[in-house]
Motif scaffolding. Sequence first.
Motif, PDB file in Angstrom:
ATOM      1  N   UNK A  66      40.481  14.451 -15.286  1.00  0.00           N
ATOM      2  CA  UNK A  66      41.023  15.478 -16.159  1.00  0.00           C
ATOM      3  C   UNK A  66      39.846  16.189 -16.796  1.00  0.00           C
ATOM      4  N   UNK A  67      40.032  17.430 -17.126  1.00  0.00           N
ATOM      5  CA  UNK A  67      38.928  18.186 -17.715  1.00  0.00           C
ATOM      6  C   UNK A  67      38.795  17.935 -19.201  1.00  0.00           C
ATOM      7  N   UNK A  68      38.566  16.703 -19.585  1.00  0.00           N
ATOM      8  CA  UNK A  68      38.525  16.382 -21.009  1.00  0.00           C
ATOM      9  C   UNK A  68      37.111  16.450 -21.548  1.00  0.00           C
ATOM     10  N   UNK A  69      37.024  16.553 -22.845  1.00  0.00           N
ATOM     11  CA  UNK A  69      35.704  16.575 -23.474  1.00  0.00           C
ATOM     12  C   UNK A  69      35.821  16.081 -24.916  1.00  0.00           C
ATOM     13  N   UNK A  70      34.676  15.930 -25.538  1.00  0.00           N
ATOM     14  CA  UNK A  70      34.656  15.480 -26.919  1.00  0.00           C
ATOM     15  C   UNK A  70      35.525  16.387 -27.779  1.00  0.00           C
ATOM     16  N   UNK A  85      38.289   5.666 -17.335  1.00  0.00           N
ATOM     17  CA  UNK A  85      39.423   6.360 -16.755  1.00  0.00           C
ATOM     18  C   UNK A  85      39.026   7.101 -15.495  1.00  0.00           C
ATOM     19  N   UNK A  86      39.972   7.265 -14.612  1.00  0.00           N
ATOM     20  CA  UNK A  86      39.686   8.004 -13.390  1.00  0.00           C
ATOM     21  C   UNK A  86      40.897   8.047 -12.484  1.00  0.00           C
ATOM     22  N   UNK A  87      40.723   8.623 -11.314  1.00  0.00           N
ATOM     23  CA  UNK A  87      41.825   8.705 -10.367  1.00  0.00           C
ATOM     24  C   UNK A  87      42.254   7.316  -9.924  1.00  0.00           C
ATOM     25  N   UNK A  88      43.516   7.212  -9.633  1.00  0.00           N
ATOM     26  CA  UNK A  88      44.069   5.910  -9.250  1.00  0.00           C
ATOM     27  C   UNK A  88      43.321   5.302  -8.079  1.00  0.00           C
TER      28      UNK A  88
END
Lengths: 286, 286
Positions: free
Chosen positions: A144-148, A238-241
């Motif tokens: 996912x394109x997550x960030x702080x 976290x990451x892809x299954x």
Amino acid sequence: MGRNRTIELLRDVDDLPADDRQFVAALERGLRVLRMFSSAHETLSNGELSRGTALSKATISRLTYTLSRLGYLTHDPASGRYRLGPGALALGYASLSKFDVRQVARPLMQNLADYAGASVALCARDGLNMIYLEFRRSPNALGLGLDIGDRIPLATTSVGRAYLAAMSDEERKPLLDEIRRNDPSAWPKVRRGIEQAIRDVAERGYCTSLGDWVPEIHSLGVPLDVNSPYGILSFNIGGLASTLPPRLIETDLAPRLIGLTRRVAEMLGASAAAERLPVKPVKSGR
Amino acid sequence: MGRNRTIELLRDVDDLPADDRQFVAALERGLRVLRMFSSAHETLSNGELSRGTALSKATISRLTYTLSRLGYLTHDPASGRYRLGPGALALGYASLSKFDVRQVARPLMQNLADYAGASVALCARDGLNMIYLEFRRSPNALGLGLDIGDRIPLATTSVGRAYLAAMSDEERKPLLDEIRRNDPSAWPKVRRGIEQAIRDVAERGYCTSLGDWVPEIHSLGVPLDVNSPYGILSFNIGGLASTLPPRLIETDLAPRLIGLTRRVAEMLGASAAAERLPVKPVKSGR
DNA sequence: AAAATATGTTCCGCTATGCGGTACATCCAC
DNA sequence: GTGGATGTACCGCATAGCGGAACATATTTT
């Protein structure tokens, strides 16, 4: 009247006990607007804000006007859209910068992220969400394109569940109530996930979310119960299954993440040291 | 007036045209409170906030209550003091993280800071202040304890003057008026400094502040006029006067800082690319 | 020991505030 | 053109929220 005994937990938006003579609603509304901006929504229009915050168009117009004047938003006249301005930056960064857990944890997190080909995050709670305080990922990791600064749900993610697992029963209770009220229909399933997590953390030191939040995402979480101003923290991988199959998590990654957490906790013996500068009155100009 | 032993960075843009039917004052007040928190004031009490913002005790009490409920502040019951909470973090960081000038400039800034034995900063304007977007310093540099998100005055610092020098006359005009109104007694001196800076930037590409803000601090500034959402940016090198003697600045550091600025500007050809995600309505829960 | 200071919270009356419905002004697409 | 978005401006009205003062509570002074 000494009735103000309630523990100050950060009740999330949405449920205002309404008749609270102390609560400044206009402020809350304005912050709702700022809050809409995240790494997923870099720029927003008045219309989008109105929809996203459930505030009337007129109100939004006034709030964005005010926030722009103050430098918290900047307006792009061409597109008619807003983005966070320089003012906003000062708010968040001050708290982040002096927060030494991050400094300590960062290199370890990067190592583990690289090793796992996934991402590793350090989170605190913010209402019914977990907020990313630090985030490292393997250069070639998809995700996912997550960030702080981004937020993910408390109830269905591994960090969130790890957080819940680390709380005392009395603290957890009201929070669970809130989660239930927030989405009653999902509650039975959510509840099972949380209870499982509490058991897992107790027995093995970690918990998981295998697609419980986003179907194709697997993750594991470990709580870090250290004395921080933000309360309990927690780590995740976290990451892809496909990158994080259950067996790998159980046999390899979980011990590593637990190890990371332990080392960080050890390194944080000597912290504290609060400096208190005096504050001079400001001439009431205006 | 008295000596400025503690540096007060938080002077707000106190002059609002008052009778503005669009302006939401309560929001502004709440943000004034949040703004008080910086790297210089990690924790603050209600009293300090009341003094620093020139708001009545009762008002502060309501605002801190509200901000705490929303997670923007956390309250330490023991000391009775507040600090920024997890919520605040999300605001600032979102804007910082996606801001690619920083990524580009950071390594160059670190090099130069090491070389000069001083600090190098990238700033944008925020009201009558310049705000630190990025900051690198030599490990053994002494200096003010500044960090990203902190603010320093526009009118008396080299970054600020460089910023002013890069503006068009029409844009600069109202800003100068505001500076004058903000502190009429200082204006003659301030004005001379700014005019000198405008000439310096035109003729040599940089300007200086040799103790004009803080007596023992020297600095030089170079504007970066690139198309950023924050408008004009500018760089500085800053440090103790003994570390940055005028001759050294002129012969060595100025060319280097100008070179840095030029390289950063070149690297920023290919930026842009705005993604716009749709925003889903929120169930108007309440 | 009070007594004096400094701090934060609560109460409450009054008015300015800021809310939202509506109307108005643009800008698109078709 | 019409219909659908969008954003701003107006304005009447209810009430939110302001500030002075009273009330607590902690800390220091004598």
